[in-house]
Design a protein around this motif. Structure first.
Motif, PDB file in Angstrom:
ATOM      1  N   ARG A  45      73.473  73.262 -52.693  1.00  0.00           N
ATOM      2  CA  ARG A  45      74.014  72.052 -52.061  1.00  0.00           C
ATOM      3  C   ARG A  45      73.528  71.919 -50.614  1.00  0.00           C
ATOM      4  O   ARG A  45      73.233  70.818 -50.149  1.00  0.00           O
ATOM      5  CB  ARG A  45      75.541  72.089 -52.103  1.00  0.00           C
ATOM      6  N   ALA A  48      69.894  70.735 -50.705  1.00  0.00           N
ATOM      7  CA  ALA A  48      69.813  69.328 -51.125  1.00  0.00           C
ATOM      8  C   ALA A  48      70.225  68.402 -49.988  1.00  0.00           C
ATOM      9  O   ALA A  48      69.624  67.341 -49.785  1.00  0.00           O
ATOM     10  CB  ALA A  48      70.684  69.104 -52.348  1.00  0.00           C
ATOM     11  N   GLY A  53      67.222  66.151 -51.548  1.00  0.00           N
ATOM     12  CA  GLY A  53      67.070  66.251 -52.993  1.00  0.00           C
ATOM     13  C   GLY A  53      68.404  66.207 -53.700  1.00  0.00           C
ATOM     14  O   GLY A  53      69.443  65.853 -53.116  1.00  0.00           O
ATOM     15  N   SER A  54      68.388  66.569 -54.980  1.00  0.00           N
ATOM     16  CA  SER A  54      69.612  66.575 -55.785  1.00  0.00           C
ATOM     17  C   SER A  54      69.858  67.979 -56.312  1.00  0.00           C
ATOM     18  O   SER A  54      68.932  68.652 -56.781  1.00  0.00           O
ATOM     19  CB  SER A  54      69.500  65.586 -56.950  1.00  0.00           C
ATOM     20  N   ALA A  55      71.100  68.427 -56.241  1.00  0.00           N
ATOM     21  CA  ALA A  55      71.475  69.764 -56.709  1.00  0.00           C
ATOM     22  C   ALA A  55      72.349  69.638 -57.953  1.00  0.00           C
ATOM     23  O   ALA A  55      73.207  68.754 -58.042  1.00  0.00           O
ATOM     24  CB  ALA A  55      72.237  70.512 -55.611  1.00  0.00           C
ATOM     25  N   PHE A  56      72.121  70.527 -58.918  1.00  0.00           N
ATOM     26  CA  PHE A  56      72.948  70.513 -60.123  1.00  0.00           C
ATOM     27  C   PHE A  56      72.948  71.908 -60.745  1.00  0.00           C
ATOM     28  O   PHE A  56      72.042  72.718 -60.534  1.00  0.00           O
ATOM     29  CB  PHE A  56      72.448  69.476 -61.137  1.00  0.00           C
ATOM     30  N   VAL A  67      67.583  72.637 -57.528  1.00  0.00           N
ATOM     31  CA  VAL A  67      67.433  71.486 -56.632  1.00  0.00           C
ATOM     32  C   VAL A  67      66.073  70.857 -56.867  1.00  0.00           C
ATOM     33  O   VAL A  67      65.048  71.555 -56.844  1.00  0.00           O
ATOM     34  CB  VAL A  67      67.550  71.902 -55.140  1.00  0.00           C
ATOM     35  N   HIS A  68      66.063  69.555 -57.135  1.00  0.00           N
ATOM     36  CA  HIS A  68      64.819  68.790 -57.172  1.00  0.00           C
ATOM     37  C   HIS A  68      64.618  68.194 -55.781  1.00  0.00           C
ATOM     38  O   HIS A  68      65.361  67.297 -55.361  1.00  0.00           O
ATOM     39  CB  HIS A  68      64.883  67.679 -58.222  1.00  0.00           C
TER      40      HIS A  68
END
Length: 435
Positions: A45, A48, A53-56, A67-68
């Motif tokens: 997180r 990101a 970017g996005s974290a999942f 993370v992308h």
């Protein structure tokens, strides 16, 4: 020895591990970063938020996060192992059994740095290969994509793994995992060498057995190689000329003659070997093989369609070139690339410079016609127009008429709706005239 690129900031208390550490140590900028950290969710997180970017969560139970980041860069976060050395010694190859601290200190319990300098791919242990047999395919992929030599004892172990898989004493990896290794291999400019390496190590029989049916099948004529090696050489020719070829085209080129072994025959008049219908059978086989590997349906469909079309007759003049483009537009220019790779992989006794020159001229005609009309022209008539003009009800005849007009338009024989109507009326009069 290597000039090393800059690294992103390390997560607090984190380590860079595995392939990312390997790539950095050999002077390559990683695109995928693997981090071992105290709190994967928090580290993901935080990155990101900073990078945009996005974290999942990849696996919340095990605490794996991803993370992308912008630019196609990927960061994976896993919990720090209790025993780092033990964790690294469970990995596949010594060059991947590495970790890097934020102070750039290298943790290397298996001698991976020496193997990196020697460009040598060496297993950590045979037990590790057998624990996950996919690592046998990975050995081939790393050998090609990293340009490393497979160390002798590791090669022998890979062969034993392949034998055990063939005998059923080891379970085959999931098709999706094998697919990912093959796709990564096929994306490399030296993919043809990788296919030969898979065969040499006994792995191709476990992956694409249909492709092996062409081994030793002599063709003669234009061909100087057996069916199998011709397909591999065609892939090499494709990638040498078109390094941007997409996966469907690469697969189609490798598999374009896969139907030949099952269609082999003999011409009763000439006594020459024939492969009638191999394009149709090959397309069916290609679809089956790629579906078995769980490739995306769009890739499967396009590869199969290209295999089915690869025997198309090239045009002898400009008018035929326009017809070729009209009928095969969705496959162009990939079909031409496949056909050229096929031709350049054929250097048998019937092949000589004049024939190759004529072939290239025919391809140039098609390219010129494609450049002249890069998009299909807008239809001159609608289905309703055709039904009114010819007094037809909805049905196949309407589609046939529209296709006839579209081809005449592509050939430059009709240019306006009025000319299209006259064309259809003349065609109907000809069809109804007494024979």
């Amino acid at each position: 020895m290597f000039r090393r690129p800059p690294l992103p900031p390390f997560p607090e208390g984190g380590l860079l591990v595995g392939g990312a550490a390997r790539d950095w140590l050999r002077g390559a900028a990683p695109h995928d970063y693997d981090w071992a950290v105290l709190d994967p969710a928090e580290a993901a997180r935080t990155l990101a938020a900073k990078a945009g970017g996005s974290a999942f969560a990849l696996d919340e139970e095990r605490g794996y996060w991803r993370v992308h980041a912008p630019g196609g860069v990927q960061h994976d976060f896993v919990p720090l192992p209790g025993d780092l050395t033990d964790d690294l010694l469970r990995r596949d190859f010594t060059v991947n059994a590495l970790a890097l601290t934020s102070e750039r200190r290298v943790v290397d319990p298996s001698g991976g740095q020496a193997d990196l300098r020697a460009r040598r791919l060496r297993m950590v242990s045979e037990a590790n290969l057998r624990a996950d047999p996919l690592r046998a395919w990975r050995a081939v992929r790393f050998g090609v994509t990293l340009g490393f030599r497979l160390e002798a004892s590791t090669e022998a172990a890979v062969r034993r793994v392949a034998d055990a898989l063939a005998a059923g004493t080891l379970l085959l990896p999931a098709a999706e995992r094998v697919r990912d290794e093959l796709e990564a291999l096929l994306s490399h400019p030296d993919a043809a060498r990788g296919i030969l390496r898979l065969e040499d190590l006994g792995l191709l029989a476990l992956t694409l057995p249909e492709l092996r049916e062409g081994i030793g099948m002599v063709q003669g004529g234009f061909h100087h190689l057996d069916v199998f090696h011709h397909g591999v050489e065609a892939l090499h020719q494709l990638l040498a000329r078109f390094p941007d070829a997409d996966p469907a085209l690469r697969w189609a080129t490798l598999l374009h003659d896969v139907g030949k072994p099952r269609t082999r025959g003999t011409n009763p008049r000439s006594g020459r070997t024939t492969f009638y219908g191999h394009d149709r059978v090959g397309a069916e086989l290609a679809r089956e093989m790629l579906t078995r590997l769980r490739l995306p349906s769009a890739t499967v469909d396009r590869a199969g369609t290209l295999v089915r079309a690869h025997m198309a007759q090239l045009p002898a003049n400009e008018r035929e070139a326009r017809r070729f483009v009209h009928r095969r537009r969705p496959l162009l220019p990939d079909l031409l690339r496949l056909m050229l790779a096929d031709r350049e992989a054929s250097r048998g006794p019937d092949s000589h410079p004049a024939i190759r020159h004529a072939y290239m001229r025919a391809i140039d005609r098609v390219l010129a016609a494609l450049e002249e009309q890069p998009q299909a022209p807008r239809p001159l008539l609608t289905g309703e127009d055709v039904m009114v003009l010819l007094d037809l009800s909805p049905g196949p005849a309407v589609g046939e008429a529209l296709r006839a007009v579209a081809e005449a338009q592509a050939l430059g024989e009709v240019r306006t709706p009025e000319e299209a109507r006259a064309f259809l009326q003349a065609q109907r009069a000809e069809d109804s005239a007494p024979r």
